[in-house]
Design a protein around this motif. Structure first.
Motif, short mmCIF file in Angstrom:
data_model
loop_
_atom_site.label_atom_id
_atom_site.label_comp_id
_atom_site.label_asym_id
_atom_site.label_seq_id
_atom_site.Cartn_x
_atom_site.Cartn_y
_atom_site.Cartn_z
N ALA A 245 -104.00 33.50 25.51
CA ALA A 245 -103.43 32.63 24.48
C ALA A 245 -101.91 32.67 24.52
O ALA A 245 -101.23 31.63 24.39
CB ALA A 245 -103.94 33.04 23.10
N LEU A 246 -101.35 33.85 24.69
CA LEU A 246 -99.88 33.98 24.78
C LEU A 246 -99.35 33.24 26.01
O LEU A 246 -98.30 32.57 25.94
CB LEU A 246 -99.50 35.46 24.85
CG LEU A 246 -99.66 36.24 23.54
CD1 LEU A 246 -99.62 37.74 23.80
CD2 LEU A 246 -98.57 35.84 22.54
N ALA A 247 -100.08 33.33 27.13
CA ALA A 247 -99.65 32.60 28.33
C ALA A 247 -99.71 31.10 28.10
O ALA A 247 -98.81 30.35 28.50
CB ALA A 247 -100.53 33.00 29.51
N GLN A 248 -100.79 30.64 27.42
CA GLN A 248 -100.91 29.22 27.09
C GLN A 248 -99.74 28.76 26.23
O GLN A 248 -99.25 27.63 26.37
CB GLN A 248 -102.22 28.96 26.32
CG GLN A 248 -103.34 28.36 27.15
CD GLN A 248 -104.52 28.02 26.27
OE1 GLN A 248 -105.20 28.90 25.75
NE2 GLN A 248 -104.77 26.74 26.11
N ALA A 249 -99.30 29.65 25.35
CA ALA A 249 -98.20 29.31 24.43
C ALA A 249 -96.84 29.44 25.10
O ALA A 249 -95.81 29.18 24.46
CB ALA A 249 -98.28 30.19 23.19
N GLY A 250 -96.81 29.86 26.37
CA GLY A 250 -95.55 29.99 27.09
C GLY A 250 -94.84 31.31 26.86
O GLY A 250 -93.71 31.51 27.34
N ARG A 251 -95.47 32.25 26.17
CA ARG A 251 -94.86 33.55 25.90
C ARG A 251 -95.30 34.51 27.01
O ARG A 251 -96.15 35.37 26.84
CB ARG A 251 -95.28 34.06 24.52
CG ARG A 251 -94.75 33.19 23.40
CD ARG A 251 -95.38 33.51 22.05
NE ARG A 251 -95.25 34.93 21.69
CZ ARG A 251 -95.75 35.45 20.57
NH1 ARG A 251 -96.41 34.66 19.71
NH2 ARG A 251 -95.61 36.74 20.31
N ASP A 254 -94.87 38.47 26.79
CA ASP A 254 -95.86 39.03 25.86
C ASP A 254 -97.26 38.96 26.47
O ASP A 254 -98.07 39.88 26.28
CB ASP A 254 -95.83 38.26 24.54
CG ASP A 254 -94.55 38.48 23.75
OD1 ASP A 254 -93.91 39.53 23.96
OD2 ASP A 254 -94.20 37.61 22.93
N ALA A 255 -97.54 37.87 27.18
CA ALA A 255 -98.85 37.73 27.83
C ALA A 255 -99.05 38.83 28.87
O ALA A 255 -100.11 39.45 28.94
CB ALA A 255 -98.96 36.36 28.49
N ALA A 256 -98.00 39.10 29.68
CA ALA A 256 -98.10 40.14 30.71
C ALA A 256 -98.37 41.50 30.07
O ALA A 256 -99.16 42.30 30.59
CB ALA A 256 -96.83 40.18 31.54
N LYS A 257 -97.74 41.77 28.92
CA LYS A 257 -97.95 43.04 28.24
C LYS A 257 -99.41 43.16 27.76
O LYS A 257 -100.07 44.19 27.94
CB LYS A 257 -97.00 43.20 27.06
CG LYS A 257 -97.19 44.51 26.30
CD LYS A 257 -96.27 44.59 25.10
CE LYS A 257 -96.49 45.92 24.38
NZ LYS A 257 -97.89 46.16 23.99
N ALA A 258 -99.92 42.07 27.13
CA ALA A 258 -101.30 42.11 26.62
C ALA A 258 -102.30 42.26 27.76
O ALA A 258 -103.26 43.04 27.66
CB ALA A 258 -101.60 40.84 25.83
#
Length: 532
Positions: A245-251, A254-258
């Motif tokens: 979801a974070l990757a979809q949102a462009g973050r 944060d996505a890599a951390k999750a």
């Protein structure tokens, strides 16, 4: 011989005083059995199975015909893992008291756990016939139907359960899961209510977050999936879906951390490794992306998406030969992955292999055209279904024949074609071929089995029709037209008892069905006549 018979008769004669003593002893045994049974019930209510067991066993020893104690012993055995033994006692309870809805419910529960789906369905249906308000039976029947593939029936039952018990969070959760691919908005509503009812349940938060991401409502998805992670930090699936979801949102950071957190919890998770590689590629770190994607394809060599993405990344790094190998692996795993064919064309072009590049590009275009044809065939099939409903069979036939030529592997199109041919009075062999193809493509399609049965009946092949009706009723117990026709066919064939069971089942799903009521009355009369 006469002397032996007289001796037997004399032996059977018991003096009045002895008879009175026997009656007293039986009464005392029953009283003692009832005392043990009541004590067992008290202990069961408190959840103390171990303490309840000797009381139940003693009650049965004192009164072997105590249906309630057999049922209670079945419950204890089932809860302690002895399901086969439990089923035997539930059967005994049902035999002693056929009117006990709870005994039929428990029998269905045991049969479900033993993998005997058809028997379990019959048990739950009988329990609900005896007590329509037995919500646990309705709920568990929904689960059995879901496993059987009767999603429509499962959804109907879950909605019934929720109407009866609006605060039943688990029912709302399961309903939301079933609705996700059918009605995403309704799925979100159901999952959101489940989450509100049980805000500390990580499963509800995770499912709701995934539903938001698919909508997509990325703000709500990130917020809800973040809650799922906080509620269950050790669940790698929660971290993984939050990362998506974070990757979809462009973050991307944060996505890599999750996604990294998901991999720390489950290092062999290939899909999380692939998602991390994609996030790193999007953030511009091609070398790190290639590293993660290499591990992903090592963990899952048959993942076409990971091979394709690794091919894309390697092309950007100039490793064209290695990229070529992974793109070919992607196409081997999924020959219809259009983007892999397109990227492969680029790789061939970079290597100066123009002929191969042109072939790959043409293959990509051919697949794109095929995809478009399938889409047009779906539209034609939907339009034909509307024509059939209006009785416009000729237009429906024309559209369906065209749809089949464009997309020959769509079960629903073949099903509608078979029905349309039958309605038009066309060649029965053509109709049979279309319906058989629908069944080959989707053996669990109850409607196809039902239509095949009707066609067989038209041709006087009643035995074969009966088998198709049985299959239709088996794969979709909630499909009432098939069960109603099956009840009629069984009654005609002399199977009045089984006919009555299916007629009752129709009334469970459609209480006001007059035809089912008439069939049930006829089946019961026939069964009564047969007994006499």
């Amino acid at each position: 011989m006469k002397t032996m018979l007289v001796a037997m008769v004399l032996a059977a004669l018991v003096p009045p005083a002895a008879l009175a003593q026997q009656r007293t002893e039986r009464g005392e045994r029953r009283t003692a059995a009832e005392t043990h049974r009541n004590r067992a019930v008290e202990l069961l209510k408190r959840g103390d199975l171990r303490a309840a067991l000797p009381h139940v066993e003693e009650a049965i020893r004192l009164d072997p015909n105590d249906a309630v104690s057999h049922d209670n012993l079945g419950v204890i055995l089932a809860e302690t893992g002895r399901v086969a033994d439990a089923e035997a006692h539930f059967r005994k309870a049902v035999a002693l008291n056929p009117a006990s809805a709870e005994a039929h419910y428990h029998l269905g529960l045991a049969q479900d756990r033993l993998g005997r789906t058809s028997d379990a369905i019959a048990g739950f249906e009988e329990a609900l016939r005896l007590d329509a308000d037995l919500t646990p039976a309705r709920y568990l029947l929904s689960g059995v139907l879901r496993k059987q593939g009767d999603t429509e029936g499962a959804i109907r039952l879950l909605r019934d359960v929720i109407e009866r018990e609006p605060t039943f969070a688990e029912a709302r959760y399961n309903l939301g899961l079933l609705l996700q691919s059918r009605d995403p908005a309704a799925a979100i509503t159901s999952l959101r209510t489940a989450h509100e009812l049980q805000p500390n349940d990580p499963s509800a938060a995770l499912a709701l977050g995934i539903a938001y991401a698919e909508k997509p409502d990325l703000k709500a998805a990130v917020e809800t999936l973040g809650a799922a992670v906080r509620l269950d930090p050790a669940n790698p699936d929660a971290h993984y879906n939050l990362g998506l979801a974070l990757a979809q949102a462009g973050r991307l950071s944060d996505a890599a951390k999750a996604l990294g957190d998901a991999l720390r919890l489950r290092p062999d998770e290939a899909r999380a490794r692939r998602a991390l590689g994609v996030a790193l590629q999007r953030s511009g770190d091609a070398k790190a992306a290639a590293r993660e994607l290499r591990v992903a394809v090592e963990r899952d060599p048959d993942d076409p998406e990971a091979h394709n993405m690794l091919g894309v990344v390697l092309l950007t790094l100039g490793a064209v030969d290695e990229a070529l190998m992974h793109l070919q692996r992607a196409i081997e795993a999924n020959p219809k992955l259009i983007k892999a064919h397109r990227t492969l064309a680029q790789a061939y072009y970079r290597l100066g292999k123009r002929d191969q590049a042109m072939r790959s590009a043409r293959q990509a275009e051919a697949l794109r055209d095929e995809e478009a044809r399938v889409g047009r065939a779906m539209i034609l099939t939907q339009s034909a279904a509307q024509h059939l409903e209006r009785g416009d069979v000729d237009n429906a036939l024309g559209q369906l024949r065209k749809a089949v030529s464009m997309s020959p592997n769509a079960a629903d199109t073949h099903l509608l074609l078979g029905r349309a041919i039958r309605k038009s009075g066309g060649d029965p062999q053509d109709a049979a071929a279309a319906l058989q193809r629908a069944i080959e493509l989707d053996p669990s399609n109850a409607q196809a089995h039902y239509e095949a049965a009707l066609l067989l009946e038209d041709q006087g092949q009643d035995a074969q029709a009966l088998e198709e009706l049985r299959l239709a009723a088996s794969v979709a117990p909630s499909f009432t037209p098939a069960r109603l026709r099956l009840a009629e066919a069984l009654l005609d064939a002399g199977g009045s008892r089984e006919a009555a069971r299916h007629a009752r089942a129709v009334l469970l799903w459609a209480p006001d069905d007059a035809a089912a009521r008439r069939l049930l009355d006829a089946a019961l009369r026939a069964d009564s006549d047969a007994v006499r």
